[in-house]
Write a protein that holds these residues in place. Structure first.
Motif, PDB file in Angstrom:
ATOM      1  N   GLU A  75       0.847  -1.189   0.000  1.00 18.45           N
ATOM      2  CA  GLU A  75       0.000   0.000   0.000  1.00 18.45           C
ATOM      3  C   GLU A  75       0.878   1.233   0.000  1.00 18.45           C
ATOM      4  OE1 GLU A  75      -2.417   1.759  -0.968  1.00 18.45           O
ATOM      5  OE2 GLU A  75      -3.955   0.577   0.079  1.00 18.45           O
ATOM      6  N   ARG A  76       0.394   2.235  -0.715  1.00 18.93           N
ATOM      7  CA  ARG A  76       1.065   3.537  -0.667  1.00 18.93           C
ATOM      8  C   ARG A  76       0.600   4.223   0.617  1.00 18.93           C
ATOM      9  NH1 ARG A  76      -0.428   4.009  -6.751  1.00 18.93           N
ATOM     10  NH2 ARG A  76       0.797   2.289  -7.596  1.00 18.93           N
ATOM     11  N   PHE A  77       1.532   4.757   1.409  1.00 16.30           N
ATOM     12  CA  PHE A  77       1.187   5.305   2.729  1.00 16.30           C
ATOM     13  C   PHE A  77       0.580   6.699   2.556  1.00 16.30           C
ATOM     14  CE2 PHE A  77       2.319   7.032   7.034  1.00 16.30           C
ATOM     15  CZ  PHE A  77       1.529   6.145   7.756  1.00 16.30           C
ATOM     16  N   LEU A  78      -0.698   6.694   2.233  1.00 15.76           N
ATOM     17  CA  LEU A  78      -1.465   7.908   1.956  1.00 15.76           C
ATOM     18  C   LEU A  78      -2.782   7.794   2.715  1.00 15.76           C
ATOM     19  CD1 LEU A  78      -0.860   7.886  -1.907  1.00 15.76           C
ATOM     20  CD2 LEU A  78       0.142   9.514  -0.275  1.00 15.76           C
ATOM     21  N   ASP A  82      -7.512   8.426  -0.567  1.00 18.73           N
ATOM     22  CA  ASP A  82      -6.633   9.037  -1.574  1.00 18.73           C
ATOM     23  C   ASP A  82      -6.681   8.191  -2.852  1.00 18.73           C
ATOM     24  OD1 ASP A  82      -3.833  11.008  -1.479  1.00 18.73           O
ATOM     25  OD2 ASP A  82      -4.024   9.506  -3.074  1.00 18.73           O
ATOM     26  N   SER A  83      -6.798   8.853  -3.985  1.00 20.00           N
ATOM     27  CA  SER A  83      -6.973   8.103  -5.238  1.00 20.00           C
ATOM     28  C   SER A  83      -5.745   7.273  -5.603  1.00 20.00           C
ATOM     29  CB  SER A  83      -7.322   9.059  -6.384  1.00 20.00           C
ATOM     30  OG  SER A  83      -6.245   9.957  -6.551  1.00 20.00           O
ATOM     31  N   GLU A  84      -4.588   7.572  -5.000  1.00 20.58           N
ATOM     32  CA  GLU A  84      -3.371   6.805  -5.291  1.00 20.58           C
ATOM     33  C   GLU A  84      -3.220   5.572  -4.406  1.00 20.58           C
ATOM     34  OE1 GLU A  84      -1.057   7.222  -7.781  1.00 20.58           O
ATOM     35  OE2 GLU A  84      -2.596   8.580  -8.519  1.00 20.58           O
ATOM     36  N   ARG A  85      -4.096   5.445  -3.415  1.00 22.72           N
ATOM     37  CA  ARG A  85      -4.000   4.247  -2.574  1.00 22.72           C
ATOM     38  C   ARG A  85      -4.470   3.010  -3.340  1.00 22.72           C
ATOM     39  NH1 ARG A  85      -3.684   3.742   3.002  1.00 22.72           N
ATOM     40  NH2 ARG A  85      -5.287   2.122   3.042  1.00 22.72           N
ATOM     41  N   ASN A  86      -3.776   1.900  -3.173  1.00 22.66           N
ATOM     42  CA  ASN A  86      -4.214   0.659  -3.820  1.00 22.66           C
ATOM     43  C   ASN A  86      -5.610   0.268  -3.326  1.00 22.66           C
ATOM     44  OD1 ASN A  86      -1.824   0.510  -5.253  1.00 22.66           O
ATOM     45  ND2 ASN A  86      -0.803  -0.794  -3.749  1.00 22.66           N
ATOM     46  N   GLU A  87      -5.859   0.529  -2.049  1.00 19.67           N
ATOM     47  CA  GLU A  87      -7.177   0.204  -1.476  1.00 19.67           C
ATOM     48  C   GLU A  87      -8.287   0.969  -2.204  1.00 19.67           C
ATOM     49  OE1 GLU A  87      -7.865   1.855   2.376  1.00 19.67           O
ATOM     50  OE2 GLU A  87      -9.951   1.138   2.411  1.00 19.67           O
ATOM     51  N   THR A  88      -8.062   2.257  -2.445  1.00 15.76           N
ATOM     52  CA  THR A  88      -9.095   3.080  -3.097  1.00 15.76           C
ATOM     53  C   THR A  88      -9.412   2.517  -4.477  1.00 15.76           C
ATOM     54  OG1 THR A  88      -8.150   4.986  -1.947  1.00 15.76           O
ATOM     55  CG2 THR A  88      -9.724   5.457  -3.706  1.00 15.76           C
ATOM     56  N   GLY A  89      -8.363   2.177  -5.220  1.00 18.64           N
ATOM     57  CA  GLY A  89      -8.560   1.618  -6.557  1.00 18.64           C
ATOM     58  C   GLY A  89      -9.313   0.303  -6.502  1.00 18.64           C
ATOM     59  N   ALA A  90      -8.979  -0.535  -5.532  1.00 12.73           N
ATOM     60  CA  ALA A  90      -9.617  -1.850  -5.426  1.00 12.73           C
ATOM     61  C   ALA A  90     -11.084  -1.715  -5.015  1.00 12.73           C
ATOM     62  CB  ALA A  90      -8.870  -2.713  -4.413  1.00 12.73           C
ATOM     63  N   ARG A  91     -11.367  -0.755  -4.149  1.00 11.47           N
ATOM     64  CA  ARG A  91     -12.768  -0.560  -3.743  1.00 11.47           C
ATOM     65  C   ARG A  91     -13.595  -0.112  -4.937  1.00 11.47           C
ATOM     66  NH1 ARG A  91     -13.664  -1.434   1.492  1.00 11.47           N
ATOM     67  NH2 ARG A  91     -12.000  -1.070   2.994  1.00 11.47           N
ATOM     68  N   LYS A  92     -13.030   0.854  -5.679  1.00 11.26           N
ATOM     69  CA  LYS A  92     -13.757   1.408  -6.828  1.00 11.26           C
ATOM     70  C   LYS A  92     -13.969   0.334  -7.904  1.00 11.26           C
ATOM     71  CE  LYS A  92     -13.407   5.430  -9.698  1.00 11.26           C
ATOM     72  NZ  LYS A  92     -12.440   6.194 -10.427  1.00 11.26           N
ATOM     73  N   ALA A  93     -12.926  -0.458  -8.156  1.00 11.30           N
ATOM     74  CA  ALA A  93     -13.009  -1.444  -9.246  1.00 11.30           C
ATOM     75  C   ALA A  93     -13.847  -2.651  -8.873  1.00 11.30           C
ATOM     76  CB  ALA A  93     -11.596  -1.894  -9.635  1.00 11.30           C
ATOM     77  N   LEU A  94     -13.749  -3.107  -7.610  1.00 16.29           N
ATOM     78  CA  LEU A  94     -14.423  -4.366  -7.252  1.00 16.29           C
ATOM     79  C   LEU A  94     -15.149  -4.345  -5.907  1.00 16.29           C
ATOM     80  CD1 LEU A  94     -14.954  -7.414  -7.718  1.00 16.29           C
ATOM     81  CD2 LEU A  94     -12.759  -7.873  -6.598  1.00 16.29           C
TER      82      LEU A  94
END
Ligand SMILES: O=C1O[C@H](COP(=O)(O)O)[C@@H](O)[C@H](O)[C@H]1O
Length: 257
Positions: A75-78, A82-94
């Protein structure tokens, strides 16, 4: 550690769809056999494209999402959201589109939690230790499937070439001075990656071709972290043709049309 199997798909789009189908089948099989399953997500372009393809697949409803443990390789420590967090991307995508159990979505926390990167990494390491069962024989679960994207420099998770984190034996650690922004990150350690039952390295694009070749060679993981990305039972390199373009012909591989 297992010897990698290389599977090549036509392009990034087919690759993401094929990996998505593979994830769904694997999770359904594991849940049928033992009631639940564990999946480690990756950030990055192809990682998020794969998650979007899982969400788009009608077969996604075959997965019992509430009986799935979801972890991250890094994870990016943000701050949260934050849109750059891997978590944010994963939530949005799946994850926002399926019925996951929030208690089983294991996020690496950011600075908004009040923790330093070291404290956040230690909290994740502790969560991994608590989730480990006696049959895992280690300080973290032996994940069913651990997916890893790969950078053009051969980094996997947030393990970058030449960085001390590659020698770290704690389950998770803080990484400072990442050559790819943001500089501060949290990553699983190599021993935890190598304890997974299956490790899938997923890469698309010509800019990854040299790193793919080195990752499948005898390179050391200090120079090419992806060369250390090996699962206990199975290692897959899931590639598109461009990323596979520099693999020696002698290396066994399976290609789809
Ligand atoms: O920063 C990261 O990069 C890698 C690869 O990303 P890509 O966009 O080149 O595919 C990713 O695997 C990692 O999880 C992420 O934090």
């Amino acid at each position: 550690m297992s010897v990698p199997t290389v599977i090549i798909h036509r392009d990034a789009d087919v690759l993401a769809k094929a990996v998505a189908a593979r994830v769904i089948t694997r999770m359904v099989d594991d849940q049928s056999a033992k009631g639940s399953a564990s999946l480690v997500l990756t950030g990055g372009t192809i990682g998020l494209a794969t998650l979007a393809e899982i969400a788009a697949s009608p077969a996604r409803d075959a997965v019992d999402w509430r009986n799935l443990d979801i972890w991250w390789g890094d994870e990016r420590f943000l701050p949260g959201g934050d849109s750059e967090r891997n978590e944010t991307g994963a939530r949005k995508a799946l994850l926002d589109h399926v019925d996951v159990d929030p208690a089983r979505v294991h996020v690496m926390r950011g600075p908004d939690s009040g923790m330093s990167a070291e404290e956040s990494a230690e909290a994740y390491a502790e969560e991994l230790r608590r989730a480990s069962r006696p049959e895992d024989h280690g300080p973290a679960p032996s994940f069913d499937v651990l997916m890893l994207g790969m950078g053009p420099d051969g980094h996997v998770a947030s393990l970058f070439p030449g960085m001390p984190a590659l020698y770290d034996t704690r389950p998770a650690m803080a990484v400072h001075g990442s050559p790819k922004p943001p500089p501060t990150r949290i990553s699983l350690s190599l021993p935890v990656i190598q304890a997974a039952r299956e490790v899938w390295v997923i890469a698309a694009g010509e800019e990854k071709a040299s790193a793919v070749r080195l990752a499948l060679s005898e390179s050391g993981s200090m120079q090419v972290p992806a060369a250390g990305a090996r699962g206990r039972q199975r290692t897959l390199f899931l590639l598109d043709r461009a990323a596979a373009s520099k693999i020696p012909a002698s290396l066994g591989r399976i290609s789809s049309p």
